[in-house]
Design a protein around this motif. Structure first.
Motif, PDB file in Angstrom:
ATOM      1  N   CYS A   1      58.750  50.524 -13.270  1.00  0.00           N
ATOM      2  CA  CYS A   1      59.986  50.738 -13.907  1.00  0.00           C
ATOM      3  C   CYS A   1      61.284  50.330 -12.983  1.00  0.00           C
ATOM      4  O   CYS A   1      62.587  50.563 -12.833  1.00  0.00           O
ATOM      5  CB  CYS A   1      60.508  52.158 -13.993  1.00  0.00           C
ATOM      6  SG  CYS A   1      59.582  52.739 -15.598  1.00  0.00           S
TER       7      CYS A   1
ATOM      8  N   HIS B   1      51.464  46.824 -20.332  1.00  0.00           N
ATOM      9  CA  HIS B   1      52.882  46.939 -19.794  1.00  0.00           C
ATOM     10  C   HIS B   1      53.306  45.191 -19.960  1.00  0.00           C
ATOM     11  O   HIS B   1      52.300  44.431 -19.390  1.00  0.00           O
ATOM     12  CB  HIS B   1      52.444  47.432 -18.291  1.00  0.00           C
ATOM     13  CG  HIS B   1      54.106  47.723 -17.914  1.00  0.00           C
ATOM     14  ND1 HIS B   1      55.478  46.912 -17.518  1.00  0.00           N
ATOM     15  CD2 HIS B   1      54.755  48.677 -18.555  1.00  0.00           C
ATOM     16  CE1 HIS B   1      56.638  48.016 -17.215  1.00  0.00           C
ATOM     17  NE2 HIS B   1      56.114  49.375 -17.740  1.00  0.00           N
TER      18      HIS B   1
ATOM     19  N   ARG C   1      48.848  56.751 -11.704  1.00  0.00           N
ATOM     20  CA  ARG C   1      50.252  56.285 -13.370  1.00  0.00           C
ATOM     21  C   ARG C   1      51.740  56.862 -13.306  1.00  0.00           C
ATOM     22  O   ARG C   1      52.338  55.950 -13.211  1.00  0.00           O
ATOM     23  CB  ARG C   1      49.286  56.946 -14.041  1.00  0.00           C
ATOM     24  CG  ARG C   1      50.239  56.264 -15.431  1.00  0.00           C
ATOM     25  CD  ARG C   1      49.737  57.331 -16.978  1.00  0.00           C
ATOM     26  NE  ARG C   1      47.867  56.720 -17.547  1.00  0.00           N
ATOM     27  CZ  ARG C   1      47.976  55.947 -18.244  1.00  0.00           C
ATOM     28  NH1 ARG C   1      48.842  55.355 -18.485  1.00  0.00           N
ATOM     29  NH2 ARG C   1      46.444  55.417 -18.234  1.00  0.00           N
ATOM     30  N   GLN C   2      51.478  58.102 -12.571  1.00  0.00           N
ATOM     31  CA  GLN C   2      52.388  57.767 -12.594  1.00  0.00           C
ATOM     32  C   GLN C   2      53.930  57.848 -11.460  1.00  0.00           C
ATOM     33  O   GLN C   2      54.856  56.981 -11.553  1.00  0.00           O
ATOM     34  CB  GLN C   2      53.798  59.381 -11.984  1.00  0.00           C
ATOM     35  CG  GLN C   2      52.919  60.053 -11.270  1.00  0.00           C
ATOM     36  CD  GLN C   2      53.486  61.667 -10.784  1.00  0.00           C
ATOM     37  OE1 GLN C   2      54.246  62.543 -11.232  1.00  0.00           O
ATOM     38  NE2 GLN C   2      52.758  62.002  -9.665  1.00  0.00           N
TER      39      GLN C   2
ATOM     40  N   GLU D   1      54.151  54.117 -12.698  1.00  0.00           N
ATOM     41  CA  GLU D   1      55.413  53.842 -13.460  1.00  0.00           C
ATOM     42  C   GLU D   1      56.877  53.584 -13.078  1.00  0.00           C
ATOM     43  O   GLU D   1      57.312  52.535 -13.366  1.00  0.00           O
ATOM     44  CB  GLU D   1      54.959  54.593 -14.135  1.00  0.00           C
ATOM     45  CG  GLU D   1      54.079  54.644 -16.168  1.00  0.00           C
ATOM     46  CD  GLU D   1      54.074  56.581 -16.076  1.00  0.00           C
ATOM     47  OE1 GLU D   1      54.512  57.647 -15.941  1.00  0.00           O
ATOM     48  OE2 GLU D   1      53.170  55.626 -17.477  1.00  0.00           O
TER      49      GLU D   1
ATOM     50  N   MET E   1      46.916  49.476 -17.363  1.00  0.00           N
ATOM     51  CA  MET E   1      48.621  48.943 -17.258  1.00  0.00           C
ATOM     52  C   MET E   1      48.775  48.009 -17.226  1.00  0.00           C
ATOM     53  O   MET E   1      49.770  47.197 -17.803  1.00  0.00           O
ATOM     54  CB  MET E   1      48.852  49.817 -15.592  1.00  0.00           C
ATOM     55  CG  MET E   1      49.377  51.522 -16.295  1.00  0.00           C
ATOM     56  SD  MET E   1      49.530  52.347 -14.909  1.00  0.00           S
ATOM     57  CE  MET E   1      51.281  52.752 -15.123  1.00  0.00           C
TER      58      MET E   1
END
Length: 343
Positions: free
Chosen positions: A27, A57, A19-20, A23, A53
């Protein structure tokens, strides 16, 4: 190409980190990015996280997931990315690492300015294995715009220049024209790829900007050494990758960087043998003296080495050690390992 950049992420058993990682990729301030995910069948829920996501997203429409029918390994997964990337440029991201938001914007700007084959950024090491403080690895700004200049820099500065496929932006046309592929091995496939790639690059730039966080975590493929029992085949797979590169080096005997390349490969072999000696009671089944002797063998003939203008003494020493009987060769390596305080 449909995108300016493809960020390629092989995913295998990364449910606690993906997940990180995603992200940090999503981003990115740069707009034209394809996020190409390879599901290598870890079956731990990692891809379910990516799929959520993809649905939720704002950039979810740019996430593309391709799946293997079974676990094939990271080398095969990266080759899949190489063949399917729709971007003009390619950036590999490991499924437990993190990009800085401006990474792609900075790289693309430099790519356009210099028409480079590859751009490298500086990086941060975050150690979750030994819980040591994070450390930044900052490259000097370098414009390496002539054939062999990147290879010379990389092999001459091996201890400070991270030979890795991550945290660099590569021209996809260059990769495909050179037919660069990852070898099918579980360990050091990125080392083999990058060693070959840098010898083909004609134009490259190194940036001092920290654009990547490399996470060292327990249980990852690159940190299998923290287990109580080490499998012989895993260590010999590392040695086989170095042997592959030694075989490749035979075709580069006249290149100006070859003394440094041979020395680096021999030092890799030296450290593998020291690792075996240090952990000989943990390795199952036992690695024999003859097998260790095969690991250290120098790829060049003595007459070729005598023509080296750099690293002459070091290469002659390794050549002599590799031509001694097995027991004597391994004994000398053990002695040198103790002198260097790694045994």
């Amino acid at each position: 190409m449909q995108y300016e950049v493809t960020i390629g992420i092989p995913v295998y058993r990364a449910v606690g980190y993906i997940r990180q990682t995603m992200e940090s990729a999503l981003c990115q301030t740069f707009p034209s990015i394809e996020f190409l995910i390879v599901d290598d069948c870890g079956e731990d829920g990692s891809i379910a996280v990516v799929e959520k996501m993809q649905q939720a997203h704002p950039r979810g429409k740019d996430i593309r997931i391709v799946s293997h029918c079974r676990n094939l390994g990271v080398g095969v997964a990266r080759n899949r990315i190489l063949s399917e990337a729709r971007g003009r440029y390619l950036y590999f991201l490991d499924s437990d690492d993190i990009m800085e938001p401006e990474t792609i914007s900075k790289f693309v700007s430099v790519m356009h300015k210099y028409d480079a084959d590859v751009i490298y950024g500086s990086w941060k090491r975050v150690d979750k294995v030994n819980q040591s403080p994070s450390k930044d690895y900052i490259y000097p700004y370098q414009e390496l715009l002539k054939p062999d200049s990147l290879a010379m820099f990389a092999f001459k500065n091996y201890s400070s220049f991270r030979i890795s496929v991550c945290n660099c932006l590569m021209d996809v046309s260059f990769l495909r024209e050179e037919n660069l592929q990852f070898i099918d091995t579980a360990y050091w496939e990125d080392l083999a790829f990058t060693y070959e790639m840098v010898t083909r690059v004609k134009r490259s730039i190194l940036l001092p900007d920290v654009t990547y966080q490399y996470l060292c975590r327990p249980g990852s493929l690159s940190h299998y050494q923290d287990r109580e029992v080490l499998q012989k085949n895993e260590i010999l797979n590392n040695a086989q990758t170095i042997h592959y590169l030694k075989e490749k080096s035979l075709g580069l005997a006249k290149e100006p960087y070859i003394p440094y390349l041979c020395y680096n490969l021999e030092m890799n072999s030296f450290y593998i043998i020291c690792h075996i000696l240090k952990n000989r009671y943990r390795i199952k089944p036992e690695i024999t003296l003859a097998e260790m002797h095969g690991i250290i063998r120098h790829p060049m003939d003595l007459k070729d080495i005598l023509g080296f203008r750099k690293k002459l003494f070091q290469n002659i020493l390794f050549w002599l050690i590799s031509r001694m009987p097995s027991y004597l060769s391994v004994s000398i390596i053990g002695l040198l390992g103790r002198i260097k305080m790694i045994l």
